[in-house]
Design an enzyme around this catalytic site. Structure first.
Site, PDB file in Angstrom:
ATOM      1  N   HIS B  70       0.878  -1.178   0.000  1.00  0.00           N
ATOM      2  CA  HIS B  70       0.000   0.000   0.000  1.00  0.00           C
ATOM      3  C   HIS B  70       0.912   1.223   0.000  1.00  0.00           C
ATOM      4  O   HIS B  70       1.579   1.515   0.999  1.00  0.00           O
ATOM      5  CB  HIS B  70      -0.915   0.000   1.225  1.00  0.00           C
ATOM      6  N   GLU B  73       1.763   4.031   2.732  1.00  0.00           N
ATOM      7  CA  GLU B  73       2.253   3.655   4.064  1.00  0.00           C
ATOM      8  C   GLU B  73       3.776   3.782   4.102  1.00  0.00           C
ATOM      9  O   GLU B  73       4.518   2.810   4.211  1.00  0.00           O
ATOM     10  CB  GLU B  73       1.741   2.240   4.403  1.00  0.00           C
ATOM     11  N   ARG B 128      -3.106   4.626  -2.465  1.00  0.00           N
ATOM     12  CA  ARG B 128      -2.846   3.339  -1.795  1.00  0.00           C
ATOM     13  C   ARG B 128      -2.731   2.184  -2.796  1.00  0.00           C
ATOM     14  O   ARG B 128      -2.069   1.187  -2.542  1.00  0.00           O
ATOM     15  CB  ARG B 128      -4.010   3.110  -0.827  1.00  0.00           C
ATOM     16  N   HIS B 197       2.802  -3.684   6.610  1.00  0.00           N
ATOM     17  CA  HIS B 197       1.908  -2.538   6.384  1.00  0.00           C
ATOM     18  C   HIS B 197       2.111  -1.550   7.530  1.00  0.00           C
ATOM     19  O   HIS B 197       2.860  -1.823   8.463  1.00  0.00           O
ATOM     20  CB  HIS B 197       0.450  -3.001   6.381  1.00  0.00           C
ATOM     21  N   GLU B 271       1.232  -4.504  11.001  1.00  0.00           N
ATOM     22  CA  GLU B 271       0.765  -3.128  10.830  1.00  0.00           C
ATOM     23  C   GLU B 271       1.616  -2.310  11.789  1.00  0.00           C
ATOM     24  O   GLU B 271       1.489  -2.452  13.011  1.00  0.00           O
ATOM     25  CB  GLU B 271      -0.722  -2.978  11.194  1.00  0.00           C
TER      26      GLU B 271
END
Lengths: 93, 310
Positions: B70, B73, B128, B197, B271
Site C-alpha cells: 500500500h 504507508e 494506496r 503494512h 501493521e
C-alpha cells in the site's frame, strides 16, 4: 498535484451496533470522498477517516445526528503534508 | 564519487530513485551476501526488485518480507530500507543473523508497489492502490492486498473500481501481485511470508477472507505474541496479535491468506506503529524507532522459522 487543504482526519469511537450501522451508511456514500484510514467497524478500536473539506460539515452533522462520538485527530492534512515535504527537501539537501 | 551506505540518511523519506540507488549501493557493499533480483516490471513498467540475502546453497528454505504494497504507508518502505541495511551489517556480527543466513535465504522487497509509491510522491500522497487502468471506468488502480487468489472477491473487498479496496477484475490481475506470485511459486521453498503494512499496530496471521480458525492458529498466535513481546521491549509500543478477521475485519484476497493456503505456514502481516496520531504521515524522526522495534519482532519470527523446519 492533489492538495488536501482543510481536510480533517476524524477519529470515531464506536460504542454500539447503531453506530456501526451509521458508519456503514457513511462508507456507502462514495460521493463524500471519504478516505477510511482504518478499516472494519468494531467497538474494539477507533476508526480514522480523512474527510475532504467539502464534506466536513455534512459528515460532522451526520455523526452528531446519530450520536456517534468523534474527535478531530488531524485538523488540516495539508499542513502535515507541507511539513513532510519541506523536511524531505531539507533532507535531500 | 564513492558510494556508501554509511552516508545514507535512514531517518528520512526518500523517492523511488533514491531507494533503488541505495539498493545498488548495498549490493555493491556486500557482493557476497546480497543480490538484487529483478522479479518483473510494474504496470507502468518500473522494475521491481527484491533483495536476496544468501550465503550460498541451492534453493535453500527462504523467508519473504515485503513492504509498501500500500503505497501511502511510507514508514514501511523506510523501515525496510533500514532493515535491509541491518541484515547486511549484522551478518558476521550478530550470531543470530549469521546463523539464520547460514541456513536460510531472506528475500526483502522494499517497494512492492513502485507505481503507487511514485504517485504518492508526485500527485497524490494518499494513494494506496496500483495504477492500472480499468476499461469502462475512469478510476484507476486496484488494492493489491485484495487481489490475491484467496477468497477473491469475497467480503471486505469492493467491486467498485473507484474504491480504495477495489479487488480488481480477477485474482492476480495486477502485475505487481503476479510477479510476487510467480517468484514464490517458482521458488517453491518459502517457509515464511511476512507482509509489512502500517497503521494500528497489529501483528496478524490468516485468515482474513473467512473468520474460520486456521489449523496452525495456536502456534502462530504464540509465535506472534512472543514476537510482539520482543518488539514492545524497546519502546513499549502497544500491539495486538490475532487473525486478520478477528482483530480487524473480514477482508478477502489478502496476500498472507494466499501464502498460507499454498502451504507457507509462517505467514504474518505487520501493521506498524502510529503512536502519534499521524496516520500515514508519521514524522520522519519516527522511522528509525519504528524500524528498530519492527526488526526485533521480525527477527524473532525468522529465528523461530529457522528453528522449526517443516
Amino acid at each position: 498535484k492533489e492538495l488536501f487543504n482543510g481536510d480533517q482526519v476524524l477519529r470515531i469511537h464506536v460504542e454500539s451496533e447503531d453506530h456501526i450501522q451509521a458508519l456503514k451508511e457513511l462508507e456507502e456514500d462514495v460521493d463524500s470522498g471519504l478516505d477510511f484510514w482504518t478499516h472494519g467497524f468494531s467497538t474494539e478500536r477507533p476508526i480514522d477517516i480523512r474527510v475532504p473539506h467539502s464534506s466536513l460539515s455534512a459528515v460532522k452533522d451526520f455523526l452528531k445526528k446519530n450520536n456517534v462520538p468523534f474527535n478531530v485527530m488531524i485538523n488540516n492534512v495539508q499542513e502535515l503534508l507541507d511539513r513532510e515535504k519541506s523536511e524531505m527537501v531539507s533532507n535531500a539537501k | 564519487m564513492e558510494r556508501s551506505t554509511k552516508s545514507f540518511n535512514f531517518a528520512a523519506y526518500h523517492d523511488l530513485e533514491t531507494i533503488y540507488s541505495f539498493m545498488d549501493t548495498l549490493v555493491a557493499s556486500h557482493p557476497n551476501l546480497i543480490t538484487k533480483v529483478h522479479i518483473g516490471n510494474s504496470y507502468e513498467n518500473r522494475p521491481m526488485y527484491a533483495l536476496k540475502f544468501s550465503t550460498g546453497g541451492v534453493n535453500r528454505p527462504a523467508i519473504w518480507v515485503d513492504a509498501g504494497i500500500h503505497s501511502r504507508e511510507w514508514v514501511t518502505q523506510a523501515s525496510a530500507v533500514w532493515i535491509a541495511n541491518k541484515i547486511a551489517s549484522n551478518y558476521g556480527v550478530d550470531p543470530s543473523v549469521t546463523s539464520l543466513l547460514g541456513q536460510m535465504d531472506i528475500y526483502l522487497m522494499i517497494v512492492t508497489n513502485p507505481d503507487g509509491y511514485v504517485f504518492t510522491h508526485t500527485n497524490n500522497r494518499m494513494w494506496r492502490k496500483t495504477r492500472s487502468v480499468k476499461s469502462g471506468s475512469s478510476c484507476r488502480g486496484v488494492d493489491p492486498n485484495r487481489n490475491w487468489d484467496a477468497g477473491f472477491g469475497g467480503p471486505g473487498a469492493s467491486k467498485d473500481p473507484c474504491s480504495d479496496s477495489y479487488h480488481g477484475p480477477y485474482a492476480h490481475s495486477e502485475v505487481e501481485v503476479k510477479n510476487v506470485v510467480d517468484l514464490i511459486m517458482g521458488h517453491g521453498n518459502f517457509k515464511s511470508f511476512i507482509s509489512v503494512h502500517s497503521y494500528s499496530q497489529l501483528l496478524m496471521y490468516p485468515y482474513g477472507y473467512t473468520c474460520t480458525d486456521i489449523p496452525d492458529m495456536s502456534e502462530l498466535h504464540s509465535v506472534g505474541t512472543a514476537a510482539i513481546k520482543e518488539l514492545t521491549s524497546l519502546y513499549n509500543t502497544r500491539y495486538q496479535v490475532g487473525s486478520i478477521c478477528k482483530i480487524i475485519y473480514q477482508a478477502s484476497g489478502g496476500s498472507i491468506d494466499w501464502t498460507y493456503d499454498i502451504g507457507i505456514k509462517y505467514s504474518f502481516a505487520f501493521e506498524l506503529r502510529d503512536t502519534g496520531f499521524y496516520g500515514f504521515l508519521l514524522p520522519a524522526n519516527q522511522i528509525i524507532p519504528t524500524a528498530e522495534e519492527t526488526w526485533l519482532g521480525l527477527k524473532y519470527i525468522m529465528e523461530y522459522v529457522r528453528n522449526h523446519p517443516y
